[in-house]
Design a protein around this motif. Structure first.
Motif, short mmCIF file in Angstrom:
data_model
loop_
_atom_site.label_atom_id
_atom_site.label_comp_id
_atom_site.label_asym_id
_atom_site.label_seq_id
_atom_site.Cartn_x
_atom_site.Cartn_y
_atom_site.Cartn_z
N SER A 60 32.19 45.55 45.34
CA SER A 60 32.50 44.20 44.31
C SER A 60 31.81 44.71 43.42
O SER A 60 30.60 45.52 43.38
N ASP A 61 31.79 43.40 42.45
CA ASP A 61 30.95 44.30 40.60
C ASP A 61 30.58 45.17 40.30
O ASP A 61 30.05 46.08 40.29
N THR A 62 32.13 46.11 39.72
CA THR A 62 31.58 47.68 40.03
C THR A 62 31.56 47.53 38.68
O THR A 62 31.19 48.03 38.17
N HIS A 63 32.37 46.83 37.72
CA HIS A 63 32.47 46.44 36.09
C HIS A 63 32.54 47.50 35.24
O HIS A 63 31.49 48.14 34.79
N ASN A 64 33.83 48.60 35.77
CA ASN A 64 34.14 49.24 35.37
C ASN A 64 33.26 50.80 35.50
O ASN A 64 33.65 51.80 34.74
N HIS A 65 31.96 50.13 36.32
CA HIS A 65 31.74 51.32 36.43
C HIS A 65 32.43 51.98 38.58
O HIS A 65 31.83 52.69 38.36
N HIS A 66 33.29 51.98 38.77
CA HIS A 66 34.13 51.70 39.92
C HIS A 66 34.24 53.98 39.85
O HIS A 66 33.80 54.24 40.92
N ASP A 67 34.43 54.53 39.20
CA ASP A 67 34.25 56.02 39.12
C ASP A 67 32.65 56.76 39.15
O ASP A 67 32.58 57.97 39.73
N ARG A 68 31.53 55.70 39.19
CA ARG A 68 30.60 56.56 39.28
C ARG A 68 30.27 56.33 40.91
O ARG A 68 28.86 56.32 41.13
N VAL A 69 30.62 55.07 41.89
CA VAL A 69 30.01 55.06 42.79
C VAL A 69 30.71 56.08 43.92
O VAL A 69 32.34 56.50 44.03
N LEU A 70 30.57 56.15 44.79
CA LEU A 70 29.92 57.34 46.04
C LEU A 70 31.03 56.06 46.98
O LEU A 70 29.94 55.95 47.89
N VAL A 71 32.27 56.26 47.12
CA VAL A 71 32.70 55.24 48.20
C VAL A 71 32.89 56.26 49.28
O VAL A 71 33.78 57.56 49.32
N PRO A 72 31.56 55.76 50.76
CA PRO A 72 32.06 56.15 51.50
C PRO A 72 33.26 56.64 52.48
O PRO A 72 34.37 55.39 52.38
N ASP A 73 33.51 57.39 53.63
CA ASP A 73 34.79 56.76 54.83
C ASP A 73 35.61 56.24 55.49
O ASP A 73 33.82 55.27 55.71
N GLY A 74 36.21 55.21 55.20
CA GLY A 74 36.41 54.21 56.19
C GLY A 74 37.86 53.81 56.33
O GLY A 74 39.07 54.70 55.93
N ASP A 75 38.10 53.03 57.56
CA ASP A 75 39.59 52.48 57.70
C ASP A 75 40.06 51.97 56.35
O ASP A 75 41.36 51.89 56.13
N ARG B 163 44.30 48.24 34.62
CA ARG B 163 45.32 49.68 35.53
C ARG B 163 43.92 50.92 35.30
O ARG B 163 44.72 51.70 36.78
N ARG B 164 42.77 50.69 34.61
CA ARG B 164 42.41 52.29 35.70
C ARG B 164 41.55 52.18 36.46
O ARG B 164 41.40 53.16 37.15
#
Length: 165
Positions: free
Chosen positions: A7-22, A40-41
């Motif tokens: 939540s609340d990534t505020h355009n920084h989503h590409d800087r977040v390391l997202v773990p694997d999951g279902d 859209r980005r």
């Protein structure tokens, strides 16, 4: 089932390391100003995540979802929920008294949401919005997750929270 909560990534989503999951869920404020370009980005990034199931809702910064009814069509490869339900509870804001304390010490959650959670009693309630109170809490059989990634300066300093159900 492994659920990755954001939540609340505020355009920084590409800087977040997202773990694997279902399942990966994003509980709003994917943008700063909620423009079509920002949404859209985010949508392109979210669709590219390898998780089999993806759910996203908007937050108070994601303005174009409110202003433009076509905004929900910008989310592809994921389920966008607005006033709809699935078998997991996602909201942008917290319930009153649950991971909702601001840096000023005030509880700012929603009392009506607290009552709804008590009535429905989901196994998991994921939200964000209050950046300074990110974390997890189990209370009365409900696992609450404030999955805010950004701090008060809108910097992505916290990792996603992974929940195994």
């Amino acid at each position: 089932m492994r659920i990755v909560c954001l939540s609340d990534t505020h355009n920084h989503h590409d800087r977040v390391l997202v773990p694997d999951g279902d399942l990966v869920v994003h509980c709003g404020d994917s943008t700063r100003r909620g423009t079509e370009k920002e949404i859209r980005r985010f949508a392109k990034w979210f669709a590219a995540l390898p998780h089999r199931h993806k759910i996203v809702i908007s937050g108070n910064h994601d303005f174009d979802f409110e202003r433009n009814p076509a905004g929900r069509t910008w989310i592809t490869g994921a389920t966008y929920l607005q006033d709809e339900g699935v078998e997991i509870l996602l909201t942008h804001g917290p319930p009153m008294g649950i991971l909702d304390r601001t840096y000023r010490g005030e509880h700012v959650g929603c009392e009506e949401l607290t009552a709804a959670v008590a009535r429905v009693r989901p196994k998991l309630h994921v939200f964000g919005h209050i950046h300074e109170c990110a974390g997890e809490l189990v209370q009365d059989g409900v696992r609450y997750v404030n999955a805010a990634i950004c701090d008060l300066r809108y910097q992505p300093v916290l990792p996603p929270i992974v929940v195994d159900l």
